[in-house]
Design an enzyme around this catalytic site. Structure first.
Site, PDB file in Angstrom:
ATOM      1  CB  THR A 201      -1.396   0.643   0.886  1.00 18.00           C
ATOM      2  OG1 THR A 201      -1.890   1.857   1.128  1.00 18.00           O
ATOM      3  CG2 THR A 201      -0.367   0.124   2.659  1.00 18.00           C
ATOM      4  NE  ARG A 202       0.429   5.825  -4.659  1.00 17.51           N
ATOM      5  CZ  ARG A 202      -0.202   5.486  -6.343  1.00 17.51           C
ATOM      6  NH1 ARG A 202      -0.516   4.171  -6.558  1.00 17.51           N
ATOM      7  NH2 ARG A 202      -1.202   6.489  -7.094  1.00 17.51           N
ATOM      8  CG  HIS A 206     -10.270   4.509   3.816  1.00 13.84           C
ATOM      9  ND1 HIS A 206     -10.362   5.593   4.541  1.00 13.84           N
ATOM     10  CD2 HIS A 206      -9.776   4.961   2.380  1.00 13.84           C
ATOM     11  CE1 HIS A 206      -9.320   6.233   4.149  1.00 13.84           C
ATOM     12  NE2 HIS A 206      -9.240   6.109   2.979  1.00 13.84           N
ATOM     13  NE  ARG A 296     -11.561  -2.487 -10.061  1.00  9.82           N
ATOM     14  CZ  ARG A 296     -11.754  -1.873 -11.557  1.00  9.82           C
ATOM     15  NH1 ARG A 296     -12.261  -3.169 -11.591  1.00  9.82           N
ATOM     16  NH2 ARG A 296     -12.055  -0.866 -11.993  1.00  9.82           N
TER      17      ARG A 296
END
Length: 599
Positions: A201-202, A206, A296
């Site tokens: 992740t960057r 959530h 995605r």
């Protein structure tokens, strides 16, 4: 049943079966440091420093050096090293423009602060082709791709050779979370589970990401390696300090601590889509993960100048799946989830009960309807602690920075329009910095000539200052000829997509010559001035500017109001009630803005 310690032979080995370690042992360190102080030095870019750090600790195993020509060419065409090992991204070291490499010479590699990092023995010097690398690795030569525009300022010569690393780049933030592959593996083994799923992740996490990662760890009966990138990401991304604070809060309070390890990855992303996803899988194997969540549009920079995505939404998943068995890293696709308010839970879209009321917030809605307006995020979407951290770091749109970049021929009317716009923005409460090309040359770029290289340097200096002002929430108006498309695209990517407004002041050359009160065009025509834009050096007009100005049929004041109206519609200017310019000017500005002014 109680979990038993995992036998080490069940824990996935790194690529090539052992982690590369380029760190000079302690007993040899002092002598090599003394030797290195007398060597010619080359300063590493931020990207090269990130790469060297991950080479040194084995994150790129089995690769143990910046690639030579053979490895480089095979990676481009086959996604393999010369040894045959899978490796989809070229890791190269372009020289500095004024550095003259000599074969078999030892050189000292230093970071941006001139700290000594390593000694390299140069074994190869070779040229590389930008268009070939862009087409084969990134699948595009579009200057809107951040790495393509960045590569235009790289030297066209790479060097390769033996690396002896004296120290890693120094990081003073989140030191307890900066784990090497070896340290990460040791920590993962303490959990006593053979399976590890990594989450790349960057972005902030959530509730939907939280749900997905928890389910992924449960599905494999393993541990989640939450492994955010804190090296080079996309300009405009939420800064890593803010992101890591949110990750740490979630890991401490909302995950089972027996199922999660948070560690940071100092990676310089390439945004190579499918190839990058496969690269991420390889890196995570070296850190001890045998599964990777692939989303995605994984590692995509978004859209090109024509609004077309650089990669298909599932291209990355398909490529990782194709090589999953060979690499030994299983694919867990990022599934789409929706929230069921009546049941107060998340569910995969495909498993949601027919007719059930659902709630979801798209990325666009998140930015435009919540963050940009300063609205509080609902608790079903984001944990309250995360929402508070994001609110601190992400002010409403009218308090965010923006760069309005005026480009056009000398005498086109850039400065005049920018000066008028400055006054209007000040009237509506924005703090404004005007970077005029002539003024910048007097101060920031004093001493530079008018060669292509010097003009590029001048424009990049303006771009650097502009990006800093935007980062700190200011409005900056830059008015400079800036004739080269590649340089302007690079600055757009540096400032950040969505915060860079390109304004093409489209005044014909003959009109600019008629307006020339300084006589520079006449001197260029006579040959007294060489390399003058529009005469004997080309001007490359923007292909897709946000705004195109007509200075023949519209006054500078009308054009300034048209830009202000655009900034207001984009949320960068907050206006109480209707703008009240000179009678008729705003109405015409609005008509032009909604007709053919935006390209």
């Amino acid at each position: 049943m109680k979990n038993l310690p995992t036998p080490k032979h069940l824990f996935i080995p790194p690529c090539g079966d052992q982690l590369v370690d380029l760190m000079v042992p302690g007993d040899a360190l002092s002598d090599l440091i003394s030797y290195a102080k007398g060597l010619p030095s080359m300063q590493l870019s931020e990207r090269a420093a990130c790469d060297m750090e991950l080479l040194a600790v084995g994150a790129f195993s089995p690769l143990d050096h910046f690639m030579g020509l053979s490895d480089y060419q095979r990676v481009l065409h086959e996604m393999r090293l010369g040894s045959g090992h899978l490796f989809p991204i070229p890791i190269t070291l372009p020289i500095e423009a004024d550095f003259a490499p000599i074969l078999e010479q030892d050189i000292a590699l230093r970071d941006a602060h001139n700290e000594l990092l390593a000694v390299m023995t140069i074994h190869e010097v070779y040229e590389w082709n930008l268009d070939e690398m862009a087409a084969l690795v990134l699948g595009t030569q579009s200057l809107r791709h951040p790495l393509v525009s960045e590569m235009h300022r790289w030297s066209k010569v790479n060097i390769s050779g033996r690396l002896q690393v004296l120290q890693l780049p120094r990081h003073y933030d989140f030191q307890a979370l900066r784990l090497t592959p070896k340290q990460t593996r040791e920590r993962l083994e303490e959990f006593g589970r053979a399976n590890v799923v990594a989450f790349q992740t960057r972005n902030p996490l959530h509730r939907v990401h939280e749900e997905l990662t928890k389910r992924a760890a449960q599905e494999i009966d393993g541990v989640l390696l939450l492994h955010p990138v804190v090296g080079m990401t996309k300009p405009g991304d939420v800064d890593h300090y803010t992101r890591v604070r949110t990750y740490n809060t979630l890991a401490q309070h909302y995950y089972d601590r027996k199922r999660i390890l948070l560690a940071l990855l100092p990676l310089a992303m390439r945004f190579a889509g499918p190839r990058e996803a496969l690269w991420h899988a390889l890196i995570r194997r070296n850190y001890g993960a045998n599964y990777l969540v692939v989303g995605r549009d994984h590692a995509s920079p978004g859209f090109d100048s024509g609004g077309k995505p650089f990669y298909g939404p599932y291209d990355a998943q398909r490529l990782v799946a194709q090589f999953s068995e060979e690499l030994g890293v299983g694919l867990i696709p990022f599934r789409e989830f929706v929230y069921l308010p009546e049941e107060e839970r998340y569910e995969e879209t495909t498993h949601a009960p027919a007719g059930a009321r659902i709630a979801s917030i798209s990325g666009t809605q998140l930015r435009e309807e919540y963050l940009n307006k300063g609205r509080k995020l609902p608790e079903w979407f984001t944990r309250p602690e995360v929402a508070e951290i994001l609110a601190q770091a992400y002010p409403p749109r009218h308090q965010q920075g923006v760069c309005v970049w005026f480009t056009g021929l000398s005498g086109a009317g850039k400065s005049t329009t920018a000066e008028l716009l400055t006054v209007l923005l000040l009237e509506y409460g924005r703090r404004v910095t005007l970077l005029d090309g002539d003024v910048v040359r007097t101060h920031l770029s004093k001493g530079l000539g008018f060669s292509k290289e010097d003009r590029d340097t001048n424009i990049r200096r303006i771009g650097f200052v502009a990006a800093e002002i935007v980062r700190h929430g200011g409005v900056v108006l830059a008015a400079a000829v800036s004739p080269y498309q590649a340089t302007r695209s690079d600055i757009r990517n540096t400032v950040g997509q969505g915060h860079f407004i390109e304004v093409f002041v489209d005044t014909p050359l003959e009109v600019c010559e008629q307006r020339d009160i300084k006589g520079v065009y006449a001197k260029a025509r006579s040959g007294e001035i060489k390399g003058f834009t529009g005469i004997d050096d080309p001007y490359e007009p923007p292909l897709h500017p946000e705004i195109k100005l007509d200075t023949l049929s519209r006054s500078p004041e009308e054009n300034a109001w048209m830009i202000l109206d655009y900034l207001t519609r984009e949320g960068f200017v907050r206006v109480e009630g209707r703008l009240q310019p000179t009678t008729g000017i705003q109405d015409r500005a609005e008509r032009d803005l909604t007709s053919n002014a935006i390209v």
